[in-house]
Design a protein around this motif. Sequence first.
Motif, PDB file in Angstrom:
ATOM      1  N   ALA A  43     -80.871  49.076 -44.260  1.00  0.00           N
ATOM      2  CA  ALA A  43     -81.650  49.264 -43.040  1.00  0.00           C
ATOM      3  C   ALA A  43     -82.267  50.653 -43.105  1.00  0.00           C
ATOM      4  CB  ALA A  43     -80.767  49.116 -41.800  1.00  0.00           C
ATOM      5  N   GLY A  44     -83.565  50.721 -43.366  1.00  0.00           N
ATOM      6  CA  GLY A  44     -84.235  51.994 -43.588  1.00  0.00           C
ATOM      7  C   GLY A  44     -84.703  52.652 -42.314  1.00  0.00           C
ATOM      8  N   SER A  78     -79.368  42.249 -38.018  1.00  0.00           N
ATOM      9  CA  SER A  78     -80.780  41.890 -37.931  1.00  0.00           C
ATOM     10  C   SER A  78     -81.687  42.982 -38.486  1.00  0.00           C
ATOM     11  CB  SER A  78     -81.162  41.586 -36.480  1.00  0.00           C
ATOM     12  OG  SER A  78     -80.998  42.734 -35.663  1.00  0.00           O
ATOM     13  N   TYR A  79     -81.186  44.214 -38.629  1.00  0.00           N
ATOM     14  CA  TYR A  79     -81.998  45.310 -39.150  1.00  0.00           C
ATOM     15  C   TYR A  79     -81.973  45.390 -40.682  1.00  0.00           C
ATOM     16  CZ  TYR A  79     -82.531  47.301 -34.468  1.00  0.00           C
ATOM     17  OH  TYR A  79     -82.857  47.497 -33.154  1.00  0.00           O
ATOM     18  N   PHE A  80     -81.102  44.632 -41.323  1.00  0.00           N
ATOM     19  CA  PHE A  80     -80.895  44.803 -42.756  1.00  0.00           C
ATOM     20  C   PHE A  80     -81.735  43.817 -43.561  1.00  0.00           C
ATOM     21  CE2 PHE A  80     -77.201  46.737 -40.880  1.00  0.00           C
ATOM     22  CZ  PHE A  80     -76.899  47.800 -41.710  1.00  0.00           C
ATOM     23  N   ARG A  81     -82.114  44.265 -44.746  1.00  0.00           N
ATOM     24  CA  ARG A  81     -82.799  43.407 -45.709  1.00  0.00           C
ATOM     25  C   ARG A  81     -82.067  43.513 -47.046  1.00  0.00           C
ATOM     26  NH1 ARG A  81     -85.858  46.712 -49.009  1.00  0.00           N
ATOM     27  NH2 ARG A  81     -86.355  48.778 -48.188  1.00  0.00           N
ATOM     28  N   SER A  99     -75.352  48.464 -46.450  1.00  0.00           N
ATOM     29  CA  SER A  99     -74.261  47.546 -46.110  1.00  0.00           C
ATOM     30  C   SER A  99     -73.866  46.737 -47.333  1.00  0.00           C
ATOM     31  CB  SER A  99     -74.682  46.600 -44.979  1.00  0.00           C
ATOM     32  OG  SER A  99     -73.700  45.592 -44.773  1.00  0.00           O
ATOM     33  N   CYS A 100     -72.557  46.563 -47.511  1.00  0.00           N
ATOM     34  CA  CYS A 100     -72.027  45.739 -48.591  1.00  0.00           C
ATOM     35  C   CYS A 100     -71.158  44.647 -47.983  1.00  0.00           C
ATOM     36  CB  CYS A 100     -71.205  46.582 -49.562  1.00  0.00           C
ATOM     37  SG  CYS A 100     -70.291  45.598 -50.778  1.00  0.00           S
ATOM     38  N   TYR A 119     -70.158  49.616 -44.301  1.00  0.00           N
ATOM     39  CA  TYR A 119     -71.416  50.284 -43.953  1.00  0.00           C
ATOM     40  C   TYR A 119     -71.358  51.740 -44.411  1.00  0.00           C
ATOM     41  CZ  TYR A 119     -72.090  46.245 -40.896  1.00  0.00           C
ATOM     42  OH  TYR A 119     -72.225  44.963 -40.408  1.00  0.00           O
ATOM     43  N   PHE A 120     -72.482  52.218 -44.966  1.00  0.00           N
ATOM     44  CA  PHE A 120     -72.601  53.592 -45.421  1.00  0.00           C
ATOM     45  C   PHE A 120     -73.907  54.164 -44.864  1.00  0.00           C
ATOM     46  CE2 PHE A 120     -70.572  50.945 -48.602  1.00  0.00           C
ATOM     47  CZ  PHE A 120     -69.388  51.618 -48.878  1.00  0.00           C
TER      48      PHE A 120
END
Length: 311
Positions: free
Chosen positions: A186-187, A196-199, A223-224, A237-238
């Motif tokens: 998520a940039g 929903s923010y992650f790709r 995220s992993c 999450y990092f």
Amino acid sequence: MALVALVGSTILLFLLIFRAPTWACLFCFTTYEERLRVCQMFADTDGPNLGHCKDAFKAAFEGLSDVEINYDERSHLHDAFTQMTFSLQEVAAAQGSFKAAFPSAAAKMKSFIKQLKKAQACVPPCGVQEVTRRFYCWGCFSAICDLPLDCPVQDVTVKRGDQALFSCIVGFQLPESEITYSWKYAGGGIRTQDVSYFRNVPGAHGYLARIRPVQPTHRGTFSCVILHDQRPLARLYFYLNVTGPPPPGETELQVTFREVMRWTPWEAEVIEPWRPSLSELLARPRALTLGNLFLLAAAAALLSASATVLV
């Protein structure tokens, strides 16, 4: 999914409030027909002695209150109860007394349960930890640690130009096979756990992810997701925070690297043809041979004749 979770929580709450009798291990691993058959062999098929036998059977196992075992040991405990019912039938066939046989069987069962392999302890703060699954005799059900799937966000601060390394590792034991990892990003400098923010991050499939050199545009949340047979076990999450300029040594190294990348090998260079002047030709050793003198004289005569014609 929310409805299923609500129903499951309601059932568990009901079991906690209205707990089964303390002899529930006997109830979980033996059937009513098996228990009735044992008492029918000890007492009459019908009559007051049959009721006394049933009550004595239950009372003998009241010492096994609040028993919980490793879920993987459930089959072993079931086999032990099956063997116990056979042994009680043999005692009844030998005209033994249930008043002595039931307490002895319960004591042996309690000793057997203590020897079973214990379930692993829960490892906070997150994750679906199947190795912690326990079987509860008082409700004849199993459960794992009540921990969330999402782990807390970990802060990772890296200087610009350095390397950022993320390790998708959890403290609890994972299954030995069919484990996969999925990385997302998520940039925009956002710090979030909202999926929903992650790709997806293409090409990242292992438990380690690395970014080098780190730039301010990489600031955001990585995220992993750890999956077992496509079922999520944990989400880590990092949050990457990029600070400061790159070290001077790193800058010089990057400049040298760019110069090397722009360098073209000699074999790839275009070799241009040599076009010497007249003075360069005459300066070469053995240039004024008899043939060359004849050519020079012919050229001079041709040049003189051309000039005469032009005039």
